[in-house]
Write a protein that holds these residues in place. Structure first.
Motif, mmCIF file in Angstrom:
data_model
loop_
_atom_site.group_PDB
_atom_site.id
_atom_site.type_symbol
_atom_site.label_atom_id
_atom_site.label_comp_id
_atom_site.label_asym_id
_atom_site.label_seq_id
_atom_site.Cartn_x
_atom_site.Cartn_y
_atom_site.Cartn_z
ATOM 1 N N THR A 169 0.818 -1.206 0.000
ATOM 2 C CA THR A 169 0.000 0.000 0.000
ATOM 3 C C THR A 169 0.852 1.257 0.000
ATOM 4 O O THR A 169 1.849 1.362 0.714
ATOM 5 N N VAL A 170 0.428 2.236 -0.798
ATOM 6 C CA VAL A 170 0.987 3.592 -0.806
ATOM 7 C C VAL A 170 -0.177 4.542 -0.538
ATOM 8 O O VAL A 170 -1.191 4.497 -1.254
ATOM 9 N N THR A 171 -0.038 5.385 0.469
ATOM 10 C CA THR A 171 -1.082 6.349 0.806
ATOM 11 C C THR A 171 -0.607 7.750 0.455
ATOM 12 O O THR A 171 0.476 8.177 0.874
ATOM 13 N N PHE A 172 -1.416 8.469 -0.320
ATOM 14 C CA PHE A 172 -1.091 9.821 -0.769
ATOM 15 C C PHE A 172 -1.803 10.843 0.109
ATOM 16 O O PHE A 172 -3.015 10.754 0.324
ATOM 17 N N LEU A 173 -1.049 11.838 0.575
ATOM 18 C CA LEU A 173 -1.563 12.881 1.459
ATOM 19 C C LEU A 173 -1.412 14.228 0.766
ATOM 20 O O LEU A 173 -0.300 14.653 0.438
ATOM 21 N N HIS A 174 -2.533 14.901 0.549
ATOM 22 C CA HIS A 174 -2.527 16.109 -0.276
ATOM 23 C C HIS A 174 -2.031 17.334 0.496
ATOM 24 O O HIS A 174 -2.047 17.367 1.727
ATOM 25 N N PRO A 175 -1.617 18.381 -0.225
ATOM 26 C CA PRO A 175 -1.183 19.631 0.402
ATOM 27 C C PRO A 175 -2.366 20.494 0.815
ATOM 28 O O PRO A 175 -3.494 20.287 0.355
ATOM 29 N N GLY A 176 -2.120 21.457 1.694
ATOM 30 C CA GLY A 176 -3.140 22.446 2.033
ATOM 31 C C GLY A 176 -3.480 23.273 0.795
ATOM 32 O O GLY A 176 -2.712 23.320 -0.168
ATOM 33 N N LEU A 177 -4.631 23.926 0.815
ATOM 34 C CA LEU A 177 -5.233 24.648 -0.307
ATOM 35 C C LEU A 177 -5.952 23.709 -1.264
ATOM 36 O O LEU A 177 -6.900 24.119 -1.934
ATOM 37 N N TRP A 178 -5.522 22.450 -1.344
ATOM 38 C CA TRP A 178 -6.011 21.533 -2.364
ATOM 39 C C TRP A 178 -6.734 20.337 -1.745
ATOM 40 O O TRP A 178 -7.104 20.374 -0.578
ATOM 41 N N ASP A 179 -6.931 19.271 -2.511
ATOM 42 C CA ASP A 179 -7.553 18.052 -1.995
ATOM 43 C C ASP A 179 -6.940 16.853 -2.702
ATOM 44 O O ASP A 179 -5.937 16.983 -3.414
ATOM 45 N N MET A 180 -7.532 15.663 -2.498
ATOM 46 C CA MET A 180 -6.882 14.447 -2.982
ATOM 47 C C MET A 180 -6.793 14.375 -4.501
ATOM 48 O O MET A 180 -6.056 13.539 -5.047
ATOM 49 N N ARG A 181 -7.504 15.237 -5.225
ATOM 50 C CA ARG A 181 -7.402 15.220 -6.685
ATOM 51 C C ARG A 181 -6.021 15.643 -7.175
ATOM 52 O O ARG A 181 -5.699 15.414 -8.355
ATOM 53 N N THR A 182 -5.211 16.243 -6.318
ATOM 54 C CA THR A 182 -3.836 16.537 -6.730
ATOM 55 C C THR A 182 -3.086 15.259 -7.100
ATOM 56 O O THR A 182 -2.075 15.320 -7.810
ATOM 57 N N TRP A 183 -3.585 14.103 -6.644
ATOM 58 C CA TRP A 183 -2.918 12.824 -6.915
ATOM 59 C C TRP A 183 -3.616 12.035 -8.014
ATOM 60 O O TRP A 183 -3.397 10.826 -8.134
ATOM 61 N N ASP A 184 -4.443 12.677 -8.845
ATOM 62 C CA ASP A 184 -5.191 11.950 -9.869
ATOM 63 C C ASP A 184 -4.285 11.073 -10.728
ATOM 64 O O ASP A 184 -4.571 9.893 -10.958
ATOM 65 N N ARG A 185 -3.205 11.650 -11.235
ATOM 66 C CA ARG A 185 -2.333 10.876 -12.114
ATOM 67 C C ARG A 185 -1.634 9.752 -11.352
ATOM 68 O O ARG A 185 -1.621 8.598 -11.805
ATOM 69 N N GLU A 186 -1.066 10.059 -10.194
ATOM 70 C CA GLU A 186 -0.314 9.057 -9.429
ATOM 71 C C GLU A 186 -1.222 7.930 -8.946
ATOM 72 O O GLU A 186 -0.781 6.776 -8.846
ATOM 73 N N PHE A 187 -2.471 8.258 -8.645
ATOM 74 C CA PHE A 187 -3.410 7.249 -8.177
ATOM 75 C C PHE A 187 -3.518 6.113 -9.187
ATOM 76 O O PHE A 187 -3.520 4.934 -8.816
ATOM 77 N N GLY A 188 -3.585 6.460 -10.474
ATOM 78 C CA GLY A 188 -3.647 5.434 -11.497
ATOM 79 C C GLY A 188 -2.295 4.830 -11.818
ATOM 80 O O GLY A 188 -2.164 3.606 -11.953
ATOM 81 N N ARG A 189 -1.275 5.669 -11.929
ATOM 82 C CA ARG A 189 0.043 5.178 -12.322
ATOM 83 C C ARG A 189 0.625 4.206 -11.294
ATOM 84 O O ARG A 189 1.223 3.185 -11.659
ATOM 85 N N PHE A 190 0.493 4.532 -10.005
ATOM 86 C CA PHE A 190 1.071 3.664 -8.976
ATOM 87 C C PHE A 190 0.274 2.362 -8.866
ATOM 88 O O PHE A 190 0.848 1.306 -8.588
ATOM 89 N N ALA A 191 -1.042 2.431 -9.080
ATOM 90 C CA ALA A 191 -1.827 1.192 -9.099
ATOM 91 C C ALA A 191 -1.387 0.308 -10.262
ATOM 92 O O ALA A 191 -1.230 -0.910 -10.104
ATOM 93 N N ASP A 192 -1.155 0.905 -11.401
ATOM 94 C CA ASP A 192 -0.687 0.138 -12.557
ATOM 95 C C ASP A 192 0.706 -0.441 -12.333
ATOM 96 O O ASP A 192 1.067 -1.454 -12.941
ATOM 97 N N ALA A 193 1.488 0.202 -11.463
ATOM 98 C CA ALA A 193 2.852 -0.252 -11.194
ATOM 99 C C ALA A 193 2.907 -1.339 -10.131
ATOM 100 O O ALA A 193 4.004 -1.769 -9.747
ATOM 101 N N GLY A 194 1.755 -1.785 -9.644
ATOM 102 C CA GLY A 194 1.742 -2.906 -8.709
ATOM 103 C C GLY A 194 1.566 -2.533 -7.253
ATOM 104 O O GLY A 194 1.932 -3.316 -6.364
#
Length: 269
Positions: free
Chosen positions: A23-48
Motif C-alpha cells: 500500500t501507498v497512501t497519498f496525502l494532499h497539500p493544504g489549499l487543495w484536496d486528494m485530486r492533486t494525486w489523480d495521475r499518481e493514483f492510477g500510475r502507482f496502481a498500474d505499477a503494482g
C-alpha cells in the motif's frame, strides 16, 4: 477503484482505494484536496501498488472544520483502519508531508517508507530573513483578505507563494482549479488542530524507515530549508530536488516526480 467514507471524531473523511500490492497512501497539500494525486493514483496502481488517498478534514468531500478538537494523525490512522491497511508508504506534499512525518513518529509500525514532498515540518524556527521575506510577500494577500476579496487573495497566494511558475499552462490551471474549489480553506478555523509534543523538528532522529525527501526548486525559501532539515535529520534519508517545480511538485513535474519515487519504493520494498 472503490470509494468510501469513514465517520470519526465528529466528522467524515472521504477516501478512495485502487490496485493491489504493497500500500501507498497519498496525502494532499493544504489549499487543495486528494485530486492533486489523480495521475499518481492510477500510475502507482498500474505499477503494482495498492493506493489509498483521502480528503483531509476541511478539504474536498470531507467534513468542514468547526473549531472542535481534531487530529490529522488520528484521522489518517482512521482511514488506514477503515481501508484495512496494516502498513503503508506515506507520500505527502506540503501539509501532507508534515502529516506523513508526524504519523511516522506516532505509529512507526504502520509505515514502510516515507516520502515528504516540499514538506512542512512542525516546530521549525523561522530565520529572520525568512520572516522578513514572508511579511513582504504576504502584505498584498493580507490586504485582499482585509477587503473581503477571497478570490484575489487566493490568486495572490498562488502567484507569490505556491505556484510562482504560473497558472496559465495546463498544470498551473489544474493547480488553480483545485485550490479555488477549496476556497473556503483560506478562512477556515484550524484552532482545534492537535499537534505532536514535542514537535517533529525535534524528533527527526527517531525516524527509522526508508525516506526519500523531495524538494522543489521554486519552493519558498523556508520550504527549501525544511526539506534540507528533514533530509539531514532522518538517518540515511535521500534528498532529490525536482527542477522546474514549484510547491505542488507532482502536478508541475509529474514525470520527474514519478521517476524519483517509483524506483525508490521498488528498491526499499
Amino acid at each position: 477503484m472503490t470509494e468510501g467514507r469513514v465517520g470519526f471524531e465528529g466528522g467524515e473523511l472521504a477516501y478512495e482505494v485502487a490496485g493491489e500490492g504493497p500500500t501507498v497512501t497519498f496525502l494532499h497539500p493544504g489549499l487543495w484536496d486528494m485530486r492533486t494525486w489523480d495521475r499518481e493514483f492510477g500510475r502507482f496502481a498500474d505499477a503494482g501498488y495498492r493506493v489509498v488517498r483521502y480528503d483531509q478534514r476541511g478539504y474536498g468531500r470531507s467534513s468542514r472544520l468547526t473549531g472542535a478538537p481534531y487530529s490529522n494523525v488520528r484521522d489518517l490512522l482512521a482511514v488506514l483502519d477503515a481501508t484495512g491497511t496494516e502498513t503503508t508508504a506515506l507520500v505527502g506534499c506540503s501539509m501532507g508531508g508534515a502529516l506523513a512525518i508526524d504519523a511516522t513518529l506516532t505509529s512507526p509500525d504502520r509505515v514502510w517508507a516515507l516520502v515528504p514532498v516540499a514538506a512542512g515540518l512542525a516546530g521549525v524556527e523561522d530565520l529572520e530573513e525568512e520572516i522578513e521575506w514572508w511579511e513582504r510577500v504576504s502584505a498584498p494577500i493580507e490586504a485582499a483578505l482585509a477587503a473581503g476579496d477571497l478570490e484575489r487573495a487566493e490568486d495572490l497566494r498562488l502567484e507569490l507563494l505556491w505556484a510562482p511558475l504560473g497558472t496559465g499552462d495546463p498544470a498551473g490551471a489544474r493547480i488553480r482549479e483545485i485550490a479555488f474549489d477549496n476556497l473556503h480553506e483560506i478562512t477556515q478555523d484550524e484552532s482545534g488542530a492537535e499537534e505532536l509534543d514535542p514537535p517533529a523538528a525535534l524528533r527527526l532522529g527517531e525516524i527509522d524507515v526508508p525516506t526519500l525527501v523531495i524538494a522543489a526548486e521554486h519552493d519558498p525559501p523556508g520550504g527549501r530549508r525544511m526539506s534540507d532539515l528533514i533530509a539531514r535529520g532522518v538517518l540515511d534519508a535521500r534528498l532529490v530536488t525536482i527542477e522546474g517545480a514549484d510547491h505542488v511538485v507532482n502536478l508541475r513535474q509529474p514525470d520527474a516526480f514519478e521517476a524519483a519515487v517509483l524506483p525508490f519504493l521498488a528498491e526499499v520494498r
